[in-house]
Design a protein around this motif. Structure first.
Motif, PDB file in Angstrom:
ATOM      1  N   ALA A 147      22.225  -7.145  16.271  1.00 45.02           N
ATOM      2  CA  ALA A 147      22.961  -7.226  16.306  1.00 45.02           C
ATOM      3  C   ALA A 147      22.797  -9.050  15.651  1.00 45.02           C
ATOM      4  O   ALA A 147      23.895  -9.491  14.906  1.00 45.02           O
ATOM      5  N   THR A 197      21.919  -7.989   4.462  1.00 41.27           N
ATOM      6  CA  THR A 197      23.436  -6.960   3.862  1.00 41.27           C
ATOM      7  C   THR A 197      23.041  -5.697   2.648  1.00 41.27           C
ATOM      8  O   THR A 197      21.218  -5.983   3.527  1.00 41.27           O
ATOM      9  N   VAL A 206      25.561  -4.952   9.496  1.00 38.06           N
ATOM     10  CA  VAL A 206      26.560  -4.455  11.468  1.00 38.06           C
ATOM     11  C   VAL A 206      27.973  -4.541  11.564  1.00 38.06           C
ATOM     12  O   VAL A 206      28.162  -4.275  12.683  1.00 38.06           O
ATOM     13  N   ALA A 207      28.154  -5.053  10.498  1.00 36.35           N
ATOM     14  CA  ALA A 207      30.191  -5.359  10.252  1.00 36.35           C
ATOM     15  C   ALA A 207      30.475  -4.371   9.998  1.00 36.35           C
ATOM     16  O   ALA A 207      31.504  -4.185   9.798  1.00 36.35           O
ATOM     17  N   LEU A 208      29.977  -3.054   9.396  1.00 35.67           N
ATOM     18  CA  LEU A 208      30.020  -1.930   8.415  1.00 35.67           C
ATOM     19  C   LEU A 208      30.428  -1.170   9.384  1.00 35.67           C
ATOM     20  O   LEU A 208      30.869  -1.225  10.653  1.00 35.67           O
ATOM     21  N   SER A 209      31.746   0.024   9.289  1.00 37.20           N
ATOM     22  CA  SER A 209      32.137   1.070   9.519  1.00 37.20           C
ATOM     23  C   SER A 209      31.315   2.200   9.809  1.00 37.20           C
ATOM     24  O   SER A 209      30.368   2.209   9.043  1.00 37.20           O
ATOM     25  N   ARG A 225      28.113  -7.684   2.143  1.00 34.84           N
ATOM     26  CA  ARG A 225      28.467  -7.048   3.413  1.00 34.84           C
ATOM     27  C   ARG A 225      27.334  -6.874   4.519  1.00 34.84           C
ATOM     28  O   ARG A 225      26.164  -6.739   3.420  1.00 34.84           O
ATOM     29  N   GLN A 226      27.670  -7.709   5.697  1.00 32.19           N
ATOM     30  CA  GLN A 226      26.396  -6.947   6.613  1.00 32.19           C
ATOM     31  C   GLN A 226      25.997  -5.983   6.685  1.00 32.19           C
ATOM     32  O   GLN A 226      27.513  -5.586   7.753  1.00 32.19           O
ATOM     33  N   PRO A 238      20.690 -11.095  10.641  1.00 31.09           N
ATOM     34  CA  PRO A 238      21.805 -11.518   9.339  1.00 31.09           C
ATOM     35  C   PRO A 238      20.848 -10.072   8.086  1.00 31.09           C
ATOM     36  O   PRO A 238      19.424 -10.194   7.951  1.00 31.09           O
TER      37      PRO A 238
END
Length: 259
Positions: A79, A84, A118-121, A115-116, A82
């Protein structure tokens, strides 16, 4: 010949036998679901078909030059690192911006390139993983529990996407699941696995039957499955009930892990 063929495939780990005498084939353009309870060896079979698991007996053959796209059950990323979506698509081999944009659009996530990861649903991540697999223009897509953790609308949308990809590209699809809710609507054939192939054939979900609706009430969480196996006269049963066109009901606990 089939795209992939396994004959007499067995896998042992120490004194533990995971798979015994598994025969499996997939033809061009076919969608096959490998179904079974947790611990039945589904993921082990997938790894053996790909070549990541060495059989203790039997053999796996690929059509010459076969291109395989693989969507894993889980993706473990730091996490704190970084990365994308666009960069992720270029690992381990760089792809052009046009190719990356095309596969993201094809999987319905055209706006996620910046988008990153680790930030995805969960649903977004599965579509990105599918996009990455499609970059190789595979003849076979292999997906290990691709909708684990998604809600039922998310499952339905993902399987609809797979059907569209198959229709457009002609790729064959092997899916692993322990739940027949929704997934069977997108399958041409089901292989029921429990350490061995206990039965296989063209499935039919009894969607209008009262018994089916009782199993798939809102409170079940998708953990029960009612389905039918239809076998030809030459089918050999091994571990399943022996009447033709028979219904099975399975209940699986969500906390168990597959082998």
């Amino acid at each position: 010949m089939p795209l992939i063929e396994a004959q007499g495939l067995s896998v042992r780990r120490g004194d533990n036998t995971i798979l015994t005498g598994v025969n499996f084939t997939i033809a061009p353009g076919e969608i096959v679901t490998i179904l079974g309870p947790n611990g039945s060896g589904k993921s082990t079979l997938i790894r053996a078909l790909i070549g990541l698991e060495r059989p203790s007996a039997g053999a796996v053959r690929h059509r010459a030059g076969l291109r395989i796209g693989y969507v894993p059950q889980r993706l473990h990323l730091d996490a704190a690192l970084p990365m994308t979506v666009r960069r992720f698509l270029s690992l381990p081999h760089r792809v052009s911006d046009a190719a990356a944009a095309a596969v993201l659009a094809r999987t319905g996530v055209a706006d996620l390139g910046g988008r990153q990861v680790v930030a995805l649903s969960g649903g977004q991540l599965q579509r990105v993983l599918l996009a990455r697999a499609l970059l190789a223009e595979p003849q076979v897509l292999i997906l290990d529990e691709p909708t684990q953790g998604l809600d039922q609308p998310g499952e339905a949308a993902f399987y609809q996407l797979l059907e569209e990809v198959r229709a457009e590209t002609g790729t064959a699809v092997i899916m692993v699941s322990h739940d027949l809710h929704v997934v069977m609507r997108a399958s041409d054939r089901v292989v029921c696995l429990n350490g061995h192939v206990c039965c296989e054939g063209t499935p039919e979900i009894v969607s209008e039957a009262p018994e089916y609706r009782a199993l798939f009430g809102l409170g079940t969480g998708g953990t029960l499955a009612l389905y039918r196996h239809t076998h030809g006269p030459d089918h050999v049963h091994d571990g399943c009930a022996h009447d033709h066109d028979h219904a099975h009901a399975h209940a699986h606990g969500p906390e168990a892990a597959d082998a």
